[in-house]
Design an enzyme around this catalytic site. Sequence first.
Site, PDB file in Angstrom:
ATOM      1  N   CYS A  92       0.810  -1.227   0.000  1.00  0.00           N
ATOM      2  CA  CYS A  92       0.000   0.000   0.000  1.00  0.00           C
ATOM      3  C   CYS A  92       0.838   1.270   0.000  1.00  0.00           C
ATOM      4  O   CYS A  92       0.300   2.356  -0.216  1.00  0.00           O
ATOM      5  CB  CYS A  92      -0.930   0.013   1.202  1.00  0.00           C
ATOM      6  SG  CYS A  92      -1.997  -1.433   1.296  1.00  0.00           S
ATOM      7  N   HIS A 352      -9.033   2.828  -2.819  1.00  0.00           N
ATOM      8  CA  HIS A 352      -7.613   2.564  -2.543  1.00  0.00           C
ATOM      9  C   HIS A 352      -7.048   1.584  -3.568  1.00  0.00           C
ATOM     10  O   HIS A 352      -6.862   0.410  -3.276  1.00  0.00           O
ATOM     11  CB  HIS A 352      -7.491   2.020  -1.119  1.00  0.00           C
ATOM     12  CG  HIS A 352      -6.116   1.645  -0.690  1.00  0.00           C
ATOM     13  ND1 HIS A 352      -4.964   2.159  -1.259  1.00  0.00           N
ATOM     14  CD2 HIS A 352      -5.702   0.791   0.297  1.00  0.00           C
ATOM     15  CE1 HIS A 352      -3.915   1.640  -0.658  1.00  0.00           C
ATOM     16  NE2 HIS A 352      -4.334   0.803   0.283  1.00  0.00           N
ATOM     17  N   CYS A 382      -0.385   3.254   5.915  1.00  0.00           N
ATOM     18  CA  CYS A 382      -0.019   1.981   6.528  1.00  0.00           C
ATOM     19  C   CYS A 382       0.232   0.982   5.410  1.00  0.00           C
ATOM     20  O   CYS A 382      -0.173   1.197   4.263  1.00  0.00           O
ATOM     21  CB  CYS A 382      -1.110   1.484   7.470  1.00  0.00           C
ATOM     22  SG  CYS A 382      -2.712   1.204   6.683  1.00  0.00           S
ATOM     23  N   GLY A 384       0.377  -3.315   4.495  1.00  0.00           N
ATOM     24  CA  GLY A 384       0.167  -4.703   4.874  1.00  0.00           C
ATOM     25  C   GLY A 384       1.483  -5.420   5.123  1.00  0.00           C
ATOM     26  O   GLY A 384       2.461  -5.211   4.417  1.00  0.00           O
TER      27      GLY A 384
END
Length: 398
Positions: A92, A352, A382, A384
Amino acid sequence: MSLKRGIFVVSAKRTPFGAFGGALKDINATELQAIANKATIEAAGIQPENVDTVIVGNVMQSSACAAYVSRHSALKVGIPQHVPALTVNRLCGSGFQSVISGAQELELGIAEVALCGGTENMSQAPYALRNSRFGTKLGMDLKLEDTLWAGLTDQYIKTPMGITAENLAVKYKLTREDTDKYAQQSQQRWGEAQRNGRFASEIVPVPIKTRKGIKEFSVDEHPRPEVTLAQLGKLPNVFKKDGTVSAGNASGVCDGASAVMLATEEACVKYNLTPLARLVSYNSVGCDPSVMGIGPVPAVQNALKAANMTLADMDLCEVNEAFASQFLAVQKELGLDNDKTNLSGGAIALGHPLGASGNRITAHLAHQLKNQNLKTAVGSACIGGGQGIAIVLENAST
């Protein structure tokens, strides 16, 4: 890490983000990136042959040509064959990472102008038939794997991303009502920004083939700015019966691309480029995978420390909204000012597209610093697997 040289954002464009299975479902990530690349080059007023390096973030690798995404999206817009291209995957944070990697090449003197992108077509994520290439045993059932769902699950800790958000909800004592209220705010803020033309300087329309001819797709497709708390409250929890995460307060699964052009101070003079913003500092850092959503906290803290700044110095803050509970946990931990943070809505509204989001945030902040005559901004996400990433920008005119 603070940057010692003057590294500037000189242009930034993105496609509108398409909903899952929506307007962009038939346009692969490479084509989407090429559209963003072309618009960004044109907005900078630079020739394709003056680009020295191309770096693109992409996560799902969802099309047959995906392995070539950075290279093909560069060649498609006239960037010369001798110019190198690199695809990066920090999940991400990939869209941020492309900008950071580009800045590093400029800082080291490897390049003067870097085209940094991020793209994803999540609608095209295929089903996979694992372990079948060399035949199967008699009577063995063959099972298709949803690569999209698999990609949103951390196999190391055997945990879906949604559960990591639920873990934060428990730790920070967040309720379903809290998360729905925040989701509504994100949607409403996108609506206000759209009505006020706040996205106009960053969006490039995408031509879509329809039965009635070519139509322009020019507005983000996923947002629901009129959604009510009652409507949000009716949506079921997805990961825990008594949890907080629903389809309405999580980031949208979407398609789209973004591009940011970086140039050194010397290149700005050489090519007569007008900067939007200066890249001041950046940081990426690891954290506990089971609460991966808290990653922006140390990343923002480290990036601000490197810039010799504090959150109080920031005029704008952006934290990618993977989940409402994740954002609210970060907000609590950092003490983010709600009146400065995600003012145009975030990923709960816009969606996203994994590889594109960090690049979109960079583009949006660069434009808003200039358009609103603000001084400083910080963007973060953030990641993953347990990471966080952040960048600090300042208005190039201040």
